[in-house]
Design a protein around this motif. Structure first.
Motif, PDB file in Angstrom:
ATOM      1  N   TYR A 111       0.914  -1.062   0.213  1.00  0.00           N
ATOM      2  CA  TYR A 111       0.222   0.474   0.083  1.00  0.00           C
ATOM      3  C   TYR A 111       0.698   1.083   0.333  1.00  0.00           C
ATOM      4  O   TYR A 111       0.854   1.789  -0.918  1.00  0.00           O
ATOM      5  CB  TYR A 111      -1.041   0.408   0.989  1.00  0.00           C
TER       6      TYR A 111
ATOM      7  N   VAL B 234       1.976   1.871  -3.442  1.00  0.00           N
ATOM      8  CA  VAL B 234       1.440   2.643  -4.928  1.00  0.00           C
ATOM      9  C   VAL B 234       1.189   4.218  -4.183  1.00  0.00           C
ATOM     10  O   VAL B 234       1.794   5.243  -4.823  1.00  0.00           O
ATOM     11  CB  VAL B 234      -0.229   1.277  -4.472  1.00  0.00           C
ATOM     12  N   ILE B 235       0.911   4.047  -2.620  1.00  0.00           N
ATOM     13  CA  ILE B 235       0.970   5.455  -2.026  1.00  0.00           C
ATOM     14  C   ILE B 235       1.845   6.698  -3.188  1.00  0.00           C
ATOM     15  O   ILE B 235       1.900   8.051  -3.637  1.00  0.00           O
ATOM     16  CB  ILE B 235       0.702   5.945  -0.209  1.00  0.00           C
TER      17      ILE B 235
ATOM     18  N   LEU C  81       1.357   6.547  -6.287  1.00  0.00           N
ATOM     19  CA  LEU C  81       1.085   7.657  -6.636  1.00  0.00           C
ATOM     20  C   LEU C  81       1.535   9.495  -6.441  1.00  0.00           C
ATOM     21  O   LEU C  81       0.928  10.768  -7.357  1.00  0.00           O
ATOM     22  CB  LEU C  81      -0.311   7.318  -6.331  1.00  0.00           C
TER      23      LEU C  81
ATOM     24  N   TYR D 120       3.543   6.679   7.939  1.00  0.00           N
ATOM     25  CA  TYR D 120       2.129   6.313   7.521  1.00  0.00           C
ATOM     26  C   TYR D 120       1.359   5.545   8.562  1.00  0.00           C
ATOM     27  O   TYR D 120       2.309   4.627   9.374  1.00  0.00           O
ATOM     28  CB  TYR D 120       2.342   5.209   6.420  1.00  0.00           C
TER      29      TYR D 120
ATOM     30  N   MET E  57      -5.878   2.082   2.286  1.00  0.00           N
ATOM     31  CA  MET E  57      -6.507   2.364   0.935  1.00  0.00           C
ATOM     32  C   MET E  57      -7.634   3.650   0.607  1.00  0.00           C
ATOM     33  O   MET E  57      -7.235   3.813  -0.812  1.00  0.00           O
ATOM     34  CB  MET E  57      -7.631   0.685   1.052  1.00  0.00           C
TER      35      MET E  57
ATOM     36  N   THR F  74      -6.172   6.416   1.006  1.00  0.00           N
ATOM     37  CA  THR F  74      -4.906   7.557   0.898  1.00  0.00           C
ATOM     38  C   THR F  74      -5.210   7.079  -0.674  1.00  0.00           C
ATOM     39  O   THR F  74      -4.957   7.894  -1.320  1.00  0.00           O
ATOM     40  CB  THR F  74      -4.485   7.312   1.927  1.00  0.00           C
ATOM     41  N   ILE F  75      -5.015   5.879  -0.905  1.00  0.00           N
ATOM     42  CA  ILE F  75      -4.557   5.570  -2.234  1.00  0.00           C
ATOM     43  C   ILE F  75      -6.387   5.809  -3.157  1.00  0.00           C
ATOM     44  O   ILE F  75      -6.062   6.577  -4.118  1.00  0.00           O
ATOM     45  CB  ILE F  75      -4.350   3.955  -2.114  1.00  0.00           C
ATOM     46  N   GLU F  76      -7.193   5.709  -2.845  1.00  0.00           N
ATOM     47  CA  GLU F  76      -8.223   6.361  -3.102  1.00  0.00           C
ATOM     48  C   GLU F  76      -8.266   7.626  -3.247  1.00  0.00           C
ATOM     49  O   GLU F  76      -8.520   8.425  -4.703  1.00  0.00           O
ATOM     50  CB  GLU F  76      -9.581   6.206  -2.824  1.00  0.00           C
TER      51      GLU F  76
ATOM     52  N   LYS G 233      -5.582   8.925  -6.456  1.00  0.00           N
ATOM     53  CA  LYS G 233      -6.540   8.269  -7.517  1.00  0.00           C
ATOM     54  C   LYS G 233      -7.241   9.343  -8.253  1.00  0.00           C
ATOM     55  O   LYS G 233      -7.092   9.855  -9.793  1.00  0.00           O
ATOM     56  CB  LYS G 233      -7.320   6.863  -7.898  1.00  0.00           C
TER      57      LYS G 233
END
Length: 207
Positions: A15, A18-19, A22, A129, A137, A139-141, A144
């Motif tokens: 995760y 991914v963060i 992004l 984090y 999750m 945060t990821i959304e 995005k």
């Protein structure tokens, strides 16, 4: 802190990766957006400035065409709405739409300035984090969504993905594009002038 297992630790690291990816993509999109708006052009070469100006000119041409088309469609709709709702209601609605789009443009400028300020400020403290996977999750959304917002803004600044934009929205965007175009042209002239002065000094130094 939630109970950790080897699997949950691995998932958390994924995760976080991914963060970070992004965030890096968003950073690049922010830099592009700044340049398209005529900001942070000092480091660009004359050739890069000419390319940027050319892209913006083409974007401005396309947006202007779409604006004219949207204006024509709006006039047709206004004839129908005017008979039903009245002229005063229609004029008020147009004013509200333009005011809203102008507000959105100012907010975009404020967000761009804030992002630039944060990016250029020294980052002495490493980002921490959470251990909560749901929060990661979320945060990821959010990232995005921000990434897509910036991508779309950049595309529209060069005259792409304009479908669904109202007349007022196109009008405000055309002003933003024109502003970026004029700043790129001004910076290009500065580079040219600086180059001429340097060339003159070299010539005089050789005499």
């Amino acid at each position: 802190m939630p109970r950790t297992t080897r699997r949950s630790v691995k998932q958390r690291l994924q995760y976080i990766q991914v963060i970070q990816d992004l965030q890096e993509e968003i950073k690049l999109l922010q830099i592009s957006n700044e340049k398209l708006n005529g900001e942070g052009l000092n480091g660009l070469s004359y050739t890069e400035l000419a390319l940027l100006e050319s892209m913006l000119k083409e974007g401005f041409r396309i947006v202007e065409e779409q604006t004219d088309k949207a204006h024509h469609e709006l006039k047709v709709k206004q004839i129908v709405y005017c008979d039903v709702m009245g002229k005063e209601w229609l004029e008020e609605k147009d004013k509200e739409d333009l005011a809203y789009q102008s507000l959105m443009a100012r907010r975009r400028t404020a967000m761009r300035n804030k992002a630039r300020e944060l990016r250029l400020s020294p980052q002495n403290i490493p980002q921490e984090y959470t251990y909560n996977h749901e929060e990661l999750m979320a945060t990821i959304e959010c990232l995005k969504i921000d990434k897509e917002r910036l991508r779309l803004l950049n595309q529209r600044m060069i005259g792409k993905e304009l479908d669904g934009m109202s007349y007022s929205e196109l009008l405000v965007f055309s002003c933003a594009i024109q502003g970026g175009m004029l700043k790129a042209e001004e910076e290009k002239k500065k580079k040219k002038k600086k180059k001429k002065k340097k060339r003159a000094r070299l010539v005089l130094g050789g005499i």
